[in-house]
Design a protein around this motif. Structure first.
Motif, PDB file in Angstrom:
ATOM      1  N   THR A  54     -39.724 -31.898  29.794  1.00 59.24           N
ATOM      2  CA  THR A  54     -40.372 -31.483  31.052  1.00 59.24           C
ATOM      3  C   THR A  54     -39.377 -31.388  32.208  1.00 59.24           C
ATOM      4  N   VAL A  55     -38.252 -30.703  31.947  1.00 58.43           N
ATOM      5  CA  VAL A  55     -37.226 -30.507  32.978  1.00 58.43           C
ATOM      6  C   VAL A  55     -36.850 -29.033  33.053  1.00 58.43           C
ATOM      7  N   ASN A  56     -36.266 -28.651  34.191  1.00 59.98           N
ATOM      8  CA  ASN A  56     -35.779 -27.287  34.339  1.00 59.98           C
ATOM      9  C   ASN A  56     -34.356 -27.185  33.773  1.00 59.98           C
ATOM     10  N   GLN A  57     -33.780 -26.014  33.823  1.00 54.12           N
ATOM     11  CA  GLN A  57     -32.471 -25.764  33.224  1.00 54.12           C
ATOM     12  C   GLN A  57     -31.372 -26.615  33.855  1.00 54.12           C
ATOM     13  N   ALA A  86     -25.837 -32.685  47.752  1.00 53.29           N
ATOM     14  CA  ALA A  86     -27.249 -32.744  48.149  1.00 53.29           C
ATOM     15  C   ALA A  86     -28.143 -32.229  47.018  1.00 53.29           C
ATOM     16  N   ALA A  87     -27.741 -31.135  46.402  1.00 54.09           N
ATOM     17  CA  ALA A  87     -28.514 -30.591  45.277  1.00 54.09           C
ATOM     18  C   ALA A  87     -28.489 -31.561  44.095  1.00 54.09           C
ATOM     19  N   SER A  88     -27.354 -32.185  43.878  1.00 56.23           N
ATOM     20  CA  SER A  88     -27.233 -33.168  42.800  1.00 56.23           C
ATOM     21  C   SER A  88     -28.172 -34.345  43.040  1.00 56.23           C
ATOM     22  N   THR A  89     -28.297 -34.755  44.291  1.00 53.04           N
ATOM     23  CA  THR A  89     -29.206 -35.850  44.630  1.00 53.04           C
ATOM     24  C   THR A  89     -30.644 -35.467  44.296  1.00 53.04           C
ATOM     25  N   LEU A  90     -31.021 -34.225  44.576  1.00 56.23           N
ATOM     26  CA  LEU A  90     -32.373 -33.760  44.234  1.00 56.23           C
ATOM     27  C   LEU A  90     -32.585 -33.757  42.720  1.00 56.23           C
ATOM     28  N   VAL A  91     -31.567 -33.327  41.966  1.00 61.88           N
ATOM     29  CA  VAL A  91     -31.652 -33.338  40.509  1.00 61.88           C
ATOM     30  C   VAL A  91     -31.875 -34.771  40.025  1.00 61.88           C
ATOM     31  N   VAL A  92     -31.066 -35.693  40.530  1.00 55.44           N
ATOM     32  CA  VAL A  92     -31.179 -37.098  40.117  1.00 55.44           C
ATOM     33  C   VAL A  92     -32.546 -37.648  40.509  1.00 55.44           C
ATOM     34  N   ASP A  93     -33.011 -37.339  41.721  1.00 56.11           N
ATOM     35  CA  ASP A  93     -34.335 -37.802  42.155  1.00 56.11           C
ATOM     36  C   ASP A  93     -35.428 -37.331  41.187  1.00 56.11           C
ATOM     37  N   ARG A  94     -35.356 -36.045  40.791  1.00 63.55           N
ATOM     38  CA  ARG A  94     -36.364 -35.515  39.848  1.00 63.55           C
ATOM     39  C   ARG A  94     -36.277 -36.242  38.506  1.00 63.55           C
ATOM     40  N   LEU A  95     -35.048 -36.441  38.020  1.00 62.79           N
ATOM     41  CA  LEU A  95     -34.876 -37.088  36.716  1.00 62.79           C
ATOM     42  C   LEU A  95     -35.308 -38.552  36.750  1.00 62.79           C
ATOM     43  N   VAL A  96     -35.069 -39.223  37.864  1.00 63.64           N
ATOM     44  CA  VAL A  96     -35.534 -40.608  38.019  1.00 63.64           C
ATOM     45  C   VAL A  96     -37.066 -40.630  38.016  1.00 63.64           C
ATOM     46  N   ALA A  97     -37.679 -39.727  38.767  1.00 64.60           N
ATOM     47  CA  ALA A  97     -39.144 -39.677  38.856  1.00 64.60           C
ATOM     48  C   ALA A  97     -39.787 -39.434  37.499  1.00 64.60           C
ATOM     49  N   LEU A  98     -39.094 -38.669  36.651  1.00 63.41           N
ATOM     50  CA  LEU A  98     -39.621 -38.382  35.315  1.00 63.41           C
ATOM     51  C   LEU A  98     -39.258 -39.465  34.299  1.00 63.41           C
ATOM     52  N   HIS A 100     -36.213 -40.071  33.177  1.00 61.00           N
ATOM     53  CA  HIS A 100     -35.119 -39.642  32.303  1.00 61.00           C
ATOM     54  C   HIS A 100     -33.795 -40.332  32.603  1.00 61.00           C
ATOM     55  N   VAL A 101     -33.610 -40.770  33.846  1.00 61.98           N
ATOM     56  CA  VAL A 101     -32.373 -41.445  34.219  1.00 61.98           C
ATOM     57  C   VAL A 101     -32.687 -42.626  35.126  1.00 61.98           C
ATOM     58  N   GLU A 102     -31.690 -43.477  35.264  1.00 70.08           N
ATOM     59  CA  GLU A 102     -31.791 -44.622  36.172  1.00 70.08           C
ATOM     60  C   GLU A 102     -30.531 -44.658  37.019  1.00 70.08           C
ATOM     61  N   ARG A 103     -30.671 -45.185  38.215  1.00 72.42           N
ATOM     62  CA  ARG A 103     -29.503 -45.416  39.076  1.00 72.42           C
ATOM     63  C   ARG A 103     -29.074 -46.868  38.903  1.00 72.42           C
ATOM     64  N   HIS A 104     -27.776 -47.065  38.726  1.00 79.81           N
ATOM     65  CA  HIS A 104     -27.219 -48.411  38.594  1.00 79.81           C
ATOM     66  C   HIS A 104     -25.975 -48.521  39.464  1.00 79.81           C
ATOM     67  N   PRO A 117     -28.463 -42.153  31.701  1.00 77.78           N
ATOM     68  CA  PRO A 117     -29.653 -41.632  31.017  1.00 77.78           C
ATOM     69  C   PRO A 117     -30.501 -42.767  30.444  1.00 77.78           C
ATOM     70  N   ALA A 118     -31.805 -42.609  30.527  1.00 82.86           N
ATOM     71  CA  ALA A 118     -32.729 -43.606  29.977  1.00 82.86           C
ATOM     72  C   ALA A 118     -32.759 -43.479  28.455  1.00 82.86           C
ATOM     73  N   ARG A 119     -32.755 -44.604  27.795  1.00 82.80           N
ATOM     74  CA  ARG A 119     -32.716 -44.640  26.323  1.00 82.80           C
ATOM     75  C   ARG A 119     -33.838 -43.802  25.697  1.00 82.80           C
TER      76      ARG A 119
END
Length: 173
Positions: A54-57, A86-98, A100-104, A117-119
């Motif tokens: 459920t992610v974009n390209q 800034a765009a990278s931050t939006l990508v990470v925000d979307r992936l965190v919300a879904l 798919h990834v975590e910030r550490h 990336p989330a296991r």
């Protein structure tokens, strides 16, 4: 007598495949057609993987970098995606919300944040990728040793053609 091909004189005339000059289109042969189909199926598989996750390209490309290279800072991810931080931050925000990834915190520099990336997401991606990877690997194993060198050399040359096209300077029209 065949009608002469008309050349459009202005930009309002719709483009037609008939405008392609035969001398500029490579001959359709079994290998060219197979490579085109592999290219199209590869893109379709990427779209499928994006749908599964459920992610974009762009988000899928970010996931690919994180899975292949390990944790990255948002600025490192931006550089790999060729987008702004800034765009990278939006990508990470979307992936965190879904999920798919975590910030550490960075292991060595606690001031920095890395994206990991989330296991569960990696496992879902791998579940989709493995049948294709093992299928292709099995095909390679079935090839007689004498044919592998020929196939390898051909694919190396195909890669070189693509690499040259990717690395060519862009026209500034």
């Amino acid at each position: 007598m065949a009608e002469a091909r008309k050349s459009p004189t202005d930009a309002t005339t719709p483009w037609s495949r008939e405008e392609l000059r035969p001398e500029r289109v490579p001959e359709a042969n079994a290998i060219n057609l197979a490579l085109r189909e592999i290219n199209a199926l590869s893109r379709a598989f990427e779209r499928r993987l994006g749908t599964v996750l459920t992610v974009n390209q762009t988000d899928l490309a970010a996931m690919e970098h994180l899975i292949q290279e390990g944790p990255l800072t948002p600025s490192e991810l931006a550089a790999r995606l060729n987008v702004t931080t800034a765009a990278s931050t939006l990508v990470v925000d979307r992936l965190v919300a879904l999920g798919h990834v975590e910030r550490h915190r960075h292991e060595h520099d606690r001031r920095k944040i890395v994206v990991v990336p989330a296991r569960a997401s990696v496992n879902r991606a791998v579940d989709e990728l493995m049948p294709v990877m093992f299928g292709i690997s099995a095909l390679v194993e079935e090839l007689p040793e004498s044919d592998r060198g020929t196939v390898e050399a051909f694919l190396d040359r195909v890669i070189a053609v693509y690499r040259a096209a990717v690395d060519a300077p862009l026209d500034d029209d």
